[in-house]
Design an enzyme around this catalytic site. Sequence first.
Site, PDB file in Angstrom:
ATOM      1  CE1 TYR A  51      -7.363  -6.025   0.352  1.00 54.77           C
ATOM      2  CE2 TYR A  51      -7.450  -5.381  -1.960  1.00 54.77           C
ATOM      3  CZ  TYR A  51      -7.609  -5.073  -0.619  1.00 54.77           C
ATOM      4  OH  TYR A  51      -8.016  -3.827  -0.258  1.00 54.77           O
ATOM      5  CD1 TRP A 105      -3.402   0.307   0.770  1.00 52.91           C
ATOM      6  CD2 TRP A 105      -2.718  -1.820   0.814  1.00 52.91           C
ATOM      7  NE1 TRP A 105      -4.484  -0.506   0.519  1.00 52.91           N
ATOM      8  CE2 TRP A 105      -4.099  -1.804   0.533  1.00 52.91           C
ATOM      9  CE3 TRP A 105      -2.065  -3.056   0.867  1.00 52.91           C
ATOM     10  CZ2 TRP A 105      -4.843  -2.965   0.326  1.00 52.91           C
ATOM     11  CZ3 TRP A 105      -2.799  -4.207   0.658  1.00 52.91           C
ATOM     12  CH2 TRP A 105      -4.172  -4.155   0.399  1.00 52.91           C
ATOM     13  CB  SER A 106       0.459   4.390  -1.889  1.00 56.31           C
ATOM     14  OG  SER A 106       1.076   5.640  -1.949  1.00 56.31           O
ATOM     15  CD1 TRP A 107      -1.870   5.185   3.606  1.00 52.47           C
ATOM     16  CD2 TRP A 107      -1.832   7.267   4.457  1.00 52.47           C
ATOM     17  NE1 TRP A 107      -2.894   5.286   4.522  1.00 52.47           N
ATOM     18  CE2 TRP A 107      -2.893   6.550   5.065  1.00 52.47           C
ATOM     19  CE3 TRP A 107      -1.618   8.587   4.832  1.00 52.47           C
ATOM     20  CZ2 TRP A 107      -3.730   7.121   6.029  1.00 52.47           C
ATOM     21  CZ3 TRP A 107      -2.446   9.148   5.793  1.00 52.47           C
ATOM     22  CH2 TRP A 107      -3.486   8.430   6.386  1.00 52.47           C
ATOM     23  CG  ASP A 108      -0.296   1.095   4.559  1.00 52.71           C
ATOM     24  OD1 ASP A 108      -1.089   1.762   3.863  1.00 52.71           O
ATOM     25  OD2 ASP A 108      -0.677   0.337   5.478  1.00 52.71           O
ATOM     26  CE1 TYR A 113     -10.116  -0.729   8.905  1.00 55.68           C
ATOM     27  CE2 TYR A 113     -11.076   0.454   7.070  1.00 55.68           C
ATOM     28  CZ  TYR A 113     -10.140  -0.401   7.570  1.00 55.68           C
ATOM     29  OH  TYR A 113      -9.230  -0.935   6.702  1.00 55.68           O
ATOM     30  CD1 TRP A 114     -10.369   4.278   8.235  1.00 59.67           C
ATOM     31  CD2 TRP A 114      -9.228   5.813   9.401  1.00 59.67           C
ATOM     32  NE1 TRP A 114      -9.029   4.037   8.032  1.00 59.67           N
ATOM     33  CE2 TRP A 114      -8.308   4.961   8.744  1.00 59.67           C
ATOM     34  CE3 TRP A 114      -8.739   6.842  10.207  1.00 59.67           C
ATOM     35  CZ2 TRP A 114      -6.925   5.120   8.854  1.00 59.67           C
ATOM     36  CZ3 TRP A 114      -7.362   6.987  10.307  1.00 59.67           C
ATOM     37  CH2 TRP A 114      -6.475   6.141   9.643  1.00 59.67           C
ATOM     38  CG  ASP A 131     -10.202   2.877   3.833  1.00 64.56           C
ATOM     39  OD1 ASP A 131      -9.303   3.710   3.673  1.00 64.56           O
ATOM     40  OD2 ASP A 131     -10.039   1.670   3.645  1.00 64.56           O
ATOM     41  NE  ARG A 191     -12.919  -4.447   6.909  1.00 60.15           N
ATOM     42  CZ  ARG A 191     -11.774  -3.976   6.407  1.00 60.15           C
ATOM     43  NH1 ARG A 191     -10.762  -3.731   7.202  1.00 60.15           N
ATOM     44  NH2 ARG A 191     -11.658  -3.722   5.131  1.00 60.15           N
ATOM     45  CD  GLU A 202      -6.343  -2.537  10.139  1.00 59.87           C
ATOM     46  OE1 GLU A 202      -6.761  -3.647  10.566  1.00 59.87           O
ATOM     47  OE2 GLU A 202      -6.682  -2.066   9.045  1.00 59.87           O
TER      48      GLU A 202
HETATM   49  C1  GLC Z   1      -7.061   0.514   5.091  1.00 58.73           C
HETATM   50  C2  GLC Z   1      -6.739   1.889   5.650  1.00 58.73           C
HETATM   51  C3  GLC Z   1      -5.717   2.602   4.768  1.00 58.73           C
HETATM   52  C4  GLC Z   1      -4.491   1.706   4.610  1.00 58.73           C
HETATM   53  C5  GLC Z   1      -4.859   0.287   4.145  1.00 58.73           C
HETATM   54  C6  GLC Z   1      -3.685  -0.678   4.189  1.00 58.73           C
HETATM   55  O1  GLC Z   1      -7.646   0.601   3.845  1.00 58.73           O
HETATM   56  O2  GLC Z   1      -7.886   2.657   5.781  1.00 58.73           O
HETATM   57  O3  GLC Z   1      -5.349   3.833   5.304  1.00 58.73           O
HETATM   58  O4  GLC Z   1      -3.582   2.281   3.735  1.00 58.73           O
HETATM   59  O5  GLC Z   1      -5.875  -0.238   4.964  1.00 58.73           O
HETATM   60  O6  GLC Z   1      -3.129  -0.703   5.468  1.00 58.73           O
END
Ligand code: GLC
Length: 448
Positions: free
Chosen positions: A83, A33-36, A366-367, A175, A210, A410
């Site tokens: 996935y 994953w990108s921002w991860d 989650y968020w 998300d 979720r 997480e």
């Molecule tokens: C979920 C999170 C997102 C993260 C991804 C992988 O989708 O909301 O921020 O990048 O998981 O960890």
Amino acid sequence: MSADLWNSAASVLDTNWVEDHMVPSRRLYPHQWSWDAAFIALGLAYVNPTRAWRDLRSLFEAQWPDGRVPHIVFDPLTAEEDYFPGPGFWDVPAYGGRPARGSTGLVQPPLHAVAAWEVYRRAASHGAACAHEAGQQLKWLYPRLVAQQEYLTRRRDAGGDGLASIVHPWESGLDNSPSWDAAMARVPGDLGLLERFRRRDLEVADAAHRPTDLDYARYLGLVLGYRDGGYADAELAQRHAFVVECPSFNAIVAAAELALVHIAAAVGADPMAHRRRARRITEAISRNLYDDSTATFRSRDVRTGVLSPARCVNGLVPLLLPDLPRDQVEAIMAEAASPRFGLPRTTGLPVPSYDRTAPDFDTLRYWRGPIWINVNWLLRRGMLVHGYHDEAEDLRTAMVRLVHRSGHFEYFHPDTGAGIGAPTFSWTAALSLDLLADRSVPAYARAA
Ligand code: GLC
């Protein structure tokens, strides 16, 4: 406590390394994953800088010719059924010598320049060979980071006001945040899509944690719409059902420009354009995403021009920006300290992802309530940028304590601090290393 935490964090990062990249979690998120990758590099910098560079490089090797850095890079060795939505659903064509179906067509917050600059900076303390490697890697990354920024600031300026729009809640990284509820209510939700395509997240995680089925149907519909338009960005505001400016996404775009000021100077490029862009984006955030009557930053639906009523953690992230006007800095600190979020001095915990006093605050989903380490890490950086040293130190201690007590989860229950979601989550581990090791003011916020 800190040696235990350090060792457990390093071991999570060992477990989640797959060949040439890190997965966020082996079971729930078996790709890159990108921002991860940005949060992960920040921590790997201490224990394995070569891997930190390798991970960033694996991500940027999948950059599209138009500059976008995909939000997921698919691991060809992971089966489609492991996935969802996987490579077949996104159906991205081949590009730049890479095979078809190698990535998604969405993006995530571009924190990579900030991460690259920190990995580079730390390399000096790992000896001459490491510093040399860092110089080479930074040179390779620089034009790619610039292309990423150009994609976001030009092609994604759907509102024409100097801010990047997201075209899917997943692009925010937050998300199912209530920040998207108003805009999502206008997106058609076809529950029939869930009969055609089966969610896999519910097989590996608890449904109560979720996004709901209706959310998910909308997520899938948005992807299908964007995909069927060839992932093109022309006239997004007219053609696409979800076009939103997020305060946290854009604060990260501006923070990336500030990191690029330093990176440009280090690789012999011109830093000035980056400095100008950072200032322009900061001004646009300050002008367009701030609501005077409530003194809060909120997301804006570009299609209606209206700010979302929801007060979410993304509204605190503009604190990252050194040029934010003082009254807005103070407003963010007041919001963070208020009962809506609450600082560790009163709650003993890092801040939750959503307003605790909202009737739909949800401790598990989650968020929509739980505590996430990455956004708290960003908030702490912002506190340091603006000289709130005591608050930053309290937040650092609260995060370290929480992860030490509950594990590298997480996310965390906002009342009890119990761990929720994936138990060995890479960015929680990586950022724990950074929180243990570094108490200094963020490098990107200092003058080049
Ligand atoms: C979920 C999170 C997102 C993260 C991804 C992988 O989708 O909301 O921020 O990048 O998981 O960890």
